[in-house]
Scaffold this active site. Structure first.
Site, PDB file in Angstrom:
ATOM      1  CD  GLU A 170      -8.865  -2.299  -1.844  1.00 44.54           C
ATOM      2  OE1 GLU A 170      -9.570  -2.583  -0.706  1.00 44.54           O
ATOM      3  OE2 GLU A 170      -8.512  -2.982  -2.822  1.00 44.54           O
ATOM      4  CG  ASP A 178      -1.661  -1.069   1.058  1.00 42.22           C
ATOM      5  OD1 ASP A 178      -2.368  -2.138   0.077  1.00 42.22           O
ATOM      6  OD2 ASP A 178      -1.866  -1.778   2.618  1.00 42.22           O
TER       7      ASP A 178
END
Length: 526
Positions: free
Chosen positions: A186, A14
């Site tokens: 997302e 991420d």
């Protein structure tokens, strides 16, 4: 000159990339490992150094009791008007229909801190990101989690203003983007360029269908129109020798107007299993004449790519040999869920040694006495020396290869009622406990015992020595492919990666300690 991917090997998912003047920073998720959020620094996008952990206090991040693959998800690092901003999610639960995802903000004038106490933002979803508008306003975006039956759980991207003076979200909440047909929308980030607001999201789920998609609008609140060539980045699943799981990205522009995406990726070793976890890579990008972002060479990620037009800036990393002579732990050490406090870990109680006091079992979500670092190579050797005097079978210490409480392999010293001090191997595989040696190896009384592990892709072999000169195998090769995100046998997604380290348990509650005189982590040739 070329950038070699992954730029952050091992568990570094991420990535949120940021440039401030001549410095580049990448923040990555740390989940249940403490301290929270790793920030790396570079001057050339080729050489990266672990710089700091902004969430280093329990008041900022309390992980005690957090679930496996809970904790810190998807940090977002930004900078505005002389202040660094870090947004992060602390995931407390994620089973069944519900997810308890608490989003917070911390700030600092300097990237190395001190970082502020957290400001609570919301819990409506995860992957929050902060956009700084040119007029000085600030806007939070995050995905919306919908727990209701018959709905799309990934319900879209929420936009709401953040008031710096009030230190809270204010005004209406608007769902600005419902996603594409890929689903699982997302990881939103907003960028402004040439009169457009660009919304970058991750879609397809964080496994092998992962992808990065783009949409744009002429106003911040939309409407957002999707890129006709989405996804702009995804992986070629027909060639598992290439980088897989490409997605969850963020964008940066160099001083010279070059553009790069930082994104997560993974490299399987056996079937679909990725023992190193999700890693961080870079891809070079460009903008088309009609204002869409493209990855150079096509939508599939590459292992090598052109470096930016910047002067090379090599960085000297911390030594992989830790002789525990310092009063502070090296930055690569992490603990499970709890800070480094003197009630369980010490570098001063015995000079030149790391003392770990026996904690809870390897199944505990609370107070394990375990220190570990990321496995960053498929071919690795680790070695330690331990002084340990267990008095019963409930006391154990040694060398551990660890994914989470369901999956680990542990070369441990303990005491047996009739055999005395002995060495054995514990494995927990998909939550099932086993002891891999038919009979533990008896140990004589010595000042130190030397333990070693060699890892070659999915194969692990343990060794031990009584003098550090003659080494004996402790059992044969062990398949560690279960130490991976992709554990279908658990029927759940996992998001971290394999760690290697040392630990001590005392299930009697006496906190019997072990002293380690060094820990050597070494990359081996393939």
């Amino acid at each position: 000159m070329q950038i070699i991917n992954p730029i952050l090997p091992g568990y570094h998912p991420d990535p949120s990339i940021l440039r401030v003047d001549d410095d580049y920073y990448i923040a990555v998720s740390t989940f249940e490992w403490f301290p929270g959020v790793q920030i790396y620094q570079s001057r050339d996008l080729m050489h990266w150094n672990l710089l700091t952990y902004p969430l280093s206090r329990s008041s900022q991040l309390d992980l005690i009791g957090n679930i496996n693959s809970g904790g810190v998800w998807a940090p977002c690092l930004s900078y505005s008007d002389g202040l660094f901003y870090l947004i992060y999610t602390d995931v407390k639960s994620r089973s069944g229909a519900f997810k308890d995802t608490h989003n917070y903000l911390v700030t600092a004038e300097n990237i190395t801190g001190p970082w502020s106490e957290p400001i609570y933002l919301n819990s409506s979803g995860f992957d929050p990101s902060l956009f700084h508008e040119e007029d000085g306003t600030k806007w939070l975006v995050n995905m919306i989690w919908d727990h209701r039956k018959g709905t799309n759980s990934f319900a879209g991207i929420a936009l709401q203003e953040y008031s710096e003076s009030e230190q809270k979200l204010v005004g209406p909440i608007k769902n600005i983007f419902k996603g594409t047909e890929l689903g699982a929308t997302e990881a939103p980030h907003i960028y402004k360029k040439d009169g457009y607001y660009f919304l970058m999201t991750a879609e397809g789920g964080t496994s092998y269908d992962h992808a990065i998609t783009m949409a744009r609008a002429e106003s911040l609140s939309g409407p957002y129109y999707t890129d006709p060539q989405n996804p702009i980045l995804t992986s070629d699943q027909t060639n598992k020798q290439q980088l897989q799981k490409a997605g969850h990205g963020s964008l940066v522009e160099t001083q010279n107007g070059e553009w790069y995406i930082a994104h997560l990726c993974a490299r399987p070793v056996k079937g679909n299993r990725c023992i190193l976890g999700r890693e961080t890579a870079l891809q070079k990008c460009y903008w088309t004449e009609d204002n869409w972002l493209r990855v150079e060479g096509g939508q599939f990620p590459k292992f090598t790519l052109p470096a930016p037009d910047l002067k090379p800036f090599p960085i000297e990393s911390e030594s992989n040999l830790d002789d525990f002579d310092d009063v502070h732990l090296k930055k690569y050490w992490n603990s499970l869920r709890r800070p480094f406090t003197g009630d369980w870990v010490s570098l001063t109680e015995r000079a030149g040694h790391l003392r770990l006091k026996g904690g809870e079992s390897m199944s505990s979500l609370h107070r394990q006495s375990l220190l570990a670092r990321r496995l960053e190579s498929f071919h690795t050797e680790i070695e330690t020396a331990i002084d340990y005097q267990p008095e019963n079978f409930q006391q154990m210490a040694g060398l551990i290869i660890y994914y989470d409480t369901d999956d680990y392999v542990y070369l441990r010293i303990t005491d047996h009622e009739t055999q005395g001090k002995c060495l054995g191997i514990i494995q927990t595989k998909f939550g099932k406990y086993d002891e891999l040696l038919p009979v533990d190896i008896a140990l004589p009384d010595l000042p130190y015992y030397y333990l070693k592990a060699e890892i070659h892709r999915e194969w692990l072999t343990f060794y031990y020595s009584l003098n550090r000169e003659t080494w004996e195998s402790a059992g044969g090769e062990i398949d560690i492919s279960h130490l991976a995100d992709d554990a279908a046998e658990l029927n759940s997604l996992r998001f971290t990666g394999t760690f290697v380290g040392i630990c001590v348990q005392d299930l009697s509650g006496s906190k019997e300690h072990a002293d380690f005189s060094y820990f050597h982590y070494k990359h081996l040739d393939s």
